[in-house]
Design an enzyme around this catalytic site. Structure first.
Site, PDB file in Angstrom:
ATOM      1  N   GLU A   1      50.994  35.184  37.020  1.00  0.00           N
ATOM      2  CA  GLU A   1      50.496  33.898  36.522  1.00  0.00           C
ATOM      3  C   GLU A   1      50.941  33.749  35.079  1.00  0.00           C
ATOM      4  OE1 GLU A   1      46.691  31.680  34.733  1.00  0.00           O
ATOM      5  OE2 GLU A   1      46.193  33.082  36.355  1.00  0.00           O
TER       6      GLU A   1
ATOM      7  N   ASP B   1      49.251  38.739  34.217  1.00  0.00           N
ATOM      8  CA  ASP B   1      48.813  37.501  33.561  1.00  0.00           C
ATOM      9  C   ASP B   1      49.570  37.418  32.242  1.00  0.00           C
ATOM     10  OD1 ASP B   1      47.372  35.243  32.750  1.00  0.00           O
ATOM     11  OD2 ASP B   1      45.897  36.474  31.706  1.00  0.00           O
TER      12      ASP B   1
ATOM     13  N   GLU C   1      50.340  27.518  28.365  1.00  0.00           N
ATOM     14  CA  GLU C   1      50.853  27.377  27.007  1.00  0.00           C
ATOM     15  C   GLU C   1      52.282  27.891  26.892  1.00  0.00           C
ATOM     16  OE1 GLU C   1      47.859  28.445  27.666  1.00  0.00           O
ATOM     17  OE2 GLU C   1      46.444  27.177  26.532  1.00  0.00           O
TER      18      GLU C   1
ATOM     19  N   HIS D   1      42.152  38.938  29.994  1.00  0.00           N
ATOM     20  CA  HIS D   1      43.517  38.949  30.552  1.00  0.00           C
ATOM     21  C   HIS D   1      43.610  39.938  31.721  1.00  0.00           C
ATOM     22  CE1 HIS D   1      44.827  36.474  27.247  1.00  0.00           C
ATOM     23  NE2 HIS D   1      44.507  37.384  26.346  1.00  0.00           N
TER      24      HIS D   1
ATOM     25  N   HIS E   1      34.953  16.679  47.846  1.00  0.00           N
ATOM     26  CA  HIS E   1      36.388  16.800  47.605  1.00  0.00           C
ATOM     27  C   HIS E   1      37.082  15.627  48.298  1.00  0.00           C
ATOM     28  CE1 HIS E   1      35.481  21.116  46.775  1.00  0.00           C
ATOM     29  NE2 HIS E   1      36.401  20.905  45.857  1.00  0.00           N
TER      30      HIS E   1
END
Length: 1015
Positions: free
Chosen positions: A516, A12, A520, A740, A603
């Site tokens: 991932e 991550d 940002e 994280h 959905h």
């Protein structure tokens, strides 16, 4: 078939953190799955947190200012020597001539501005002539390397405007010096002050003044005004270096390794980017099928874009004669108001890349005619050359020289000169793409046929040069460093590499890697601020919805009631699917909350087919509609029940609260296997440029033992969040750094197999995605990656010690900008205090110019810890940035408190009675046992060093995982810190923390000098 069991690394990656997890994953038997280890690496963000500027910017600006001042000193020294030689003056006389009139004045001394006016009317003596020439040389006027750049700057515009105004004065006066004196002598102000630019003058105006003064003095028979002096004076006083061209800094082409990259505003580059956009544009036909643009259509649209940089989709439709039943995919041909959702009269425009093309067109058409531009635009090679020149060179002189080498065959000599002047005064280009003009010339013919970039590259025969896969991941090369212009990303990659290599040393090689990237890191600082504003706006809206709910029902919402109520408000209270041939079906708010079976969340595009769990894919509808719609899209559902689709379209477009993305999903007609695959891929894999860059870099340079081509996968953050909830891990807490690692564990387990299980199982349960974790476990035994998954995740993160990257590099200013005299610096102190500045707290000063000037110290990057050999007390010796340029180490420890007279106590000299223990740089780990913790009332304090309080001698530490425990408290910056005085503690220990969070005590350390001594 691939391996049955794999060792997977989950990463991550954020702008200041890397969460990691190593797992053992078995495809056929989840009882064999195991979380081997997880952890977090924290590092400083490589940009200024307030404005996103480079951390090196202050140093660069200061260095530039020092360089400017140095060159000015050198210039004035040369002027002095020149005047001493030609005017027979001594050094003292020249010094008096150089001194600014605002600082130095002498009775009977004529003002230098008056002298400049007199210089064209009477003969000057040698002293007066020296004063005039020195005055002009000290402030030699404004000269821009690129005037066009100044026109786009607000301050530059003011300066240029004032210069133009002062030029007009020269119709009345002979020199600019005379003009300023005559128009300003009554006020007595001759310089710009406090944002007033009215006295701005250009370099050319001063050159003209010098020429005029020498001419007038020669006419007045002044023997000092020689041509030799004038030429030498002008050469020294007005010399200025041009800005360096960037041609040597431009990287090499991805395919043609010996060719430089093409400028972004070349015609070839702009056609390439525009074609890329158009080739990826899809047209939806009447039957719902999709197609791309044909070669003929591409040619027509490119021609249209050359007429208008941003043609409307309506105009494009007319140009390619697109049938009325077809539409551009994901394009509203008329703009929709973002706030109200109303359809506006404005048409949606296609943004081509022909910005440079149209900039050149406007200049040529304005200077000549459309016919001239038509003829010139046929020569795309010439357009490429012009754009390249304006992108590479940064001064008007160099641009002019380069333009002189071009062949403007369609213009005569006079027209050519006029064109060059017009271009120089109007055009400013920069930036480069990754391909050269040579590569573009090979690829573009294939793309004009409608081939996508990758297919065009294959057709030309270009092959991407892959890296050499090695056991450990290599560092970025110099070329790759230049290619990545974002320092935040470069630092993130460097720290990720450290984590990967450390894990390989510890656990061996991996089969696959899952990554991932936080969104940002893929955005600029400006974009991240926009995201933050959007989040704040959403939070405010959410609070308003809660407030409305509370007022209506006299209680706060529970579970998914808030989501239901929000969708209810968004849809104006009406069901998303009912009542379009007659009265619309209104959902009663009281029944919505009282009866969970009355209305449900649906959905729009079935979750099992799209894996889209975003808010833009959710609507509120009556339970009956949801049950009948099942696993269909609205269009498919309406076809089965023979409901009027046109009425539905009108209804949806009239709903003001629905955003465009949701409206597109509600009105989507075609959702075949290709569309499903597209949505699923989008919601599973991150395809952003930066994610692909990191994926490719790891895939091409790291040896992975897994089978198959797809060894590195980039995971979409939406999928991670969905898995977090569906696997029962719970809501993310961003207060500590440990989230994280939790994300990294989920990312590691996000295999294609697990994602398939997720979509298959959740599709079986109506509204499964909107149930709490506890409800899910009661209603359905969801297949988790491993038994007791939530508990195993918690067990793993409980073992984590967060690793901080230590900051041992000393950077920054040696002292604060404000310079004081000793008298001024003492003015803030009480009168009874001594005139000698003692070493005290934050006011410890940097002594400049042999004690004539003082400045306050800047940051404290390091402290040295000493211990008294007899009584065992600890002392802190601070090292400021200014100390790192000294030959000897500071040796005084902070002493808190004041004398009876209120004077801060003198700091304590560390002599032979004190033993050096170790140095502490920022983010190095320290453990402190106080007498309280020694008595087993509390744990020892362990934290990363932040700074030391130079008034109290306290060490400021921060919690390793940013949690509030053992005395650490959260401050306004969301950092958990504690301040501890260490003089009377039991012990202070220092630890080295490796990349994975393993701690090793440093038992012995030598005190290192700040500057290397010469042998």
């Amino acid at each position: 078939m691939g391996k049955v069991c794999q060792r997977i690394l989950g990463l991550d990656i954020g702008i200041a953190s890397v969460g990691w997890a190593v797992i053992h994953y078995c495809h056929s038997d989840n009882t064999q799955n195991e979380i081997i280890k997880s952890g977090v690496r924290i590092f400083t963000q490589a940009e200024h947190p307030k404005d996103g500027s480079s951390l090196a910017l202050p140093r660069r600006l200061a260095r530039g200012a020092r360089r400017t001042l140095k060159r000015k000193r050198q210039r004035m020294k040369a002027i002095k020597r020149l005047l001493m030689t030609h005017f027979n003056l001594n050094e003292k006389d020249v010094f008096v001539a150089e001194v600014d009139e605002t600082i130095y004045s002498e009775k009977g001394r004529i003002d230098v501005w008056e002298l400049r006016a007199d210089a064209i009317q009477r003969e000057l003596d040698n002293n007066e002539f020296a004063r005039v020439l020195t005055h002009i040389a000290k402030r030699r006027g404004y000269k821009s390397n690129r005037k066009v750049d100044e026109q786009g700057d607000s301050e530059g515009k003011k300066v240029l405007g004032a210069i133009e105004h002062n030029k007009a004065l020269l119709e009345k006066y002979e020199t600019i010096g005379q003009a300023i004196y005559e128009t300003s002598k009554d006020k007595g102000v001759f310089r710009n002050r406090d944002g007033d630019y009215s006295h701005s003058v250009s370099r050319e105006m001063l050159l003209d003044e010098v020429e005029t003064i020498f001419k007038k003095q020669q006419q007045l028979s002044n023997p000092l005004a020689t041509d030799v002096l004038k030429e030498k004076y002008i050469e020294i006083a007005f010399f200025q270096r041009d800005f360096a061209s960037v041609d040597g800094m431009v990287g090499k082409c991805t395919f043609e390794k010996d060719e430089p990259r093409a400028a972004k505003r070349t015609y070839s580059a702009e056609e390439f980017v525009t074609l890329t956009k158009l080739i990826n544009t899809k047209i939806v036909l009447k039957d719902g099928k999709e197609r791309g643009l044909t070669q003929d259509e591409l040619e027509k649209i490119i021609s249209l874009c050359k007429q208008s940089e941003k043609p409307s989709y309506i105009k494009i439709r007319e140009t390619i004669e697109l049938e009325s039943s077809a539409s551009f995919k994901n394009v509203e041909e008329y703009e929709i108001d973002k706030e109200t959702g109303e359809v506006l009269k404005k048409t949606t425009k296609f943004t081509s890349a022909f910005k440079g093309y149209h900039a050149l067109r406007k200049v040529v058409e304005k200077s000549f005619s459309k016919t001239h531009w038509h003829n010139m635009s046929q020569d795309t090679k010439l357009l490429d050359e012009i754009a390249t020149i304006f992108s590479i060179h940064k001064s008007d002189e160099k641009i002019k020289d380069s333009l002189d080498a071009l062949d403007f065959t369609i213009f005569d000599e006079k027209e050519t000169q006029k064109l060059k002047n017009a271009l120089i005064s109007s055009i400013s280009f920069d930036q480069f793409i990754y391909l050269s003009l040579k590569a573009l010339n090979n690829i573009l013919p294939e793309m004009r046929k409608g081939k996508t970039y990758d297919k065009a590259v294959d057709a030309v025969g270009y092959k991407k040069v892959l890296g050499t896969q090695q056991k450990f991941l290599r560092a970025l090369t110099k070329e790759e460093q230049n290619e990545l212009t974002n320092p935040v990303v470069k630092r993130a990659i460097a720290q990720t590499r450290k984590v990967i290599n450390a894990l390989i040393r510890e656990y061996g090689q991996f089969d696959t890697v899952h990554i991932e990237l936080t969104r940002e890191i893929k955005k600029s600082h400006k974009d991240r601020n926009e995201i933050k504003k959007g989040q704040e706006k959403y939070q405010k809206f959410k609070e308003e919805v809660v407030k409305d709910f509370t007022q209506l029902f006299n209680r706060e919402p529970k579970g998914n009631e808030l989501l239901k109520f929000r969708l209810w408000k968004e849809q104006d209270g009406y069901c998303a699917y009912s009542g379009f041939m007659g009265e619309r079906a209104y959902i009663k708010p009281e029944q919505l909350i009282a009866d969970v079976k009355y209305a449900e969340i649906d959905h729009i595009l079935p979750y099992s087919r799209s894996l889209d769990d975003s808010l833009n894919n959710k609507v509120l509808c009556l339970a009956k509609e949801n049950q009948e719609k099942k696993n269909m899209t609205p269009f498919e559902y309406f076809q089965t029940i023979d409901r009027d689709w046109n009425s539905y379209e009108v209804h949806i477009k009239a709903m003001k609260g629905i955003h465009r993305a949701k409206r597109n999903r509600l009105l989507k007609k075609n959702f075949d296997e290709n569309s499903e695959k597209e949505f699923r891929e989008r919601n599973i894999n991150d395809t952003a440029y930066m994610a692909r860059y990191i994926k490719n870099f790891i895939e091409e340079n790291l040896e992975l033992t897994g089978e198959g081509k797809k060894k590195v996968t980039t995971i979409n953050g939406t999928l991670t969040n969905m898995l977090r909830h569906n696997w029962g891990v719970g809501k993310k807490s961003r207060d500590t750094h440990l989230h994280h690692a939790v994300d990294a564990i989920i990312i590691a387990f996000a295999t294609q197999s697990e994602v398939q299980k997720l979509s298959t199982q959740s599709a079986k349960i109506d509204g499964f995605g909107f149930k709490k974790s506890e409800e899910k476990s009661k209603r359905f035994k969801f297949i988790l990656p491993m038994e007791n998954f939530r508990e195993e995740v918690q067990k793993s993160i409980d073992e984590i010690f967060v690793s901080n990257a230590p900051r041992r590099k000393v950077t920054g200013s040696a002292h604060e900008k404000t310079i004081y005299s000793p008298k001024t610096f003492m003015a803030n102190r009480k009168k009874e205090k001594p005139s000698v500045l003692p070493l005290s707290g934050r006011e410890k000063a940097v002594v400049l110019n042999d004690g004539k000037k003082l400045a306050k110290n800047e940051s404290m990057p390091r402290v040295d810890i000493f211990q008294h050999k007899s009584n065992g007390k600890y002392y802190v010796v601070p090292l400021y940035v200014s100390d790192f340029v000294k030959k000897e180490l500071p040796n005084k420890a902070i002493v808190q408190g004041k004398t009876k007279e209120g004077i801060p106590k003198e700091w304590l000299e560390m002599n032979e009675n004190y033993e050096f223990k170790f140095s502490l740089f920022k983010d190095e780990l320290v453990e402190i046992q106080t007498k309280k913790t020694a008595s087993k009332e509390a744990k020892n304090i362990v934290g990363y060093f932040v700074s030391a309080d130079s008034g109290t001698a306290k060490l400021i530490l921060k919690s390793h995982d940013n949690s509030e425990n053992n005395g650490f408290t959260r401050n306004s910056s969301n950092s958990c810190e504690i301040g501890l005085g260490i003089q009377n503690v039991v012990y202070v220990k220092k630890y080295q923390v490796d990349t994975l969070g393993n701690k090793n005590e440093i038992r012995q350390e030598s005190r290192v000098m700040t500057v290397k001594k010469k042998k």
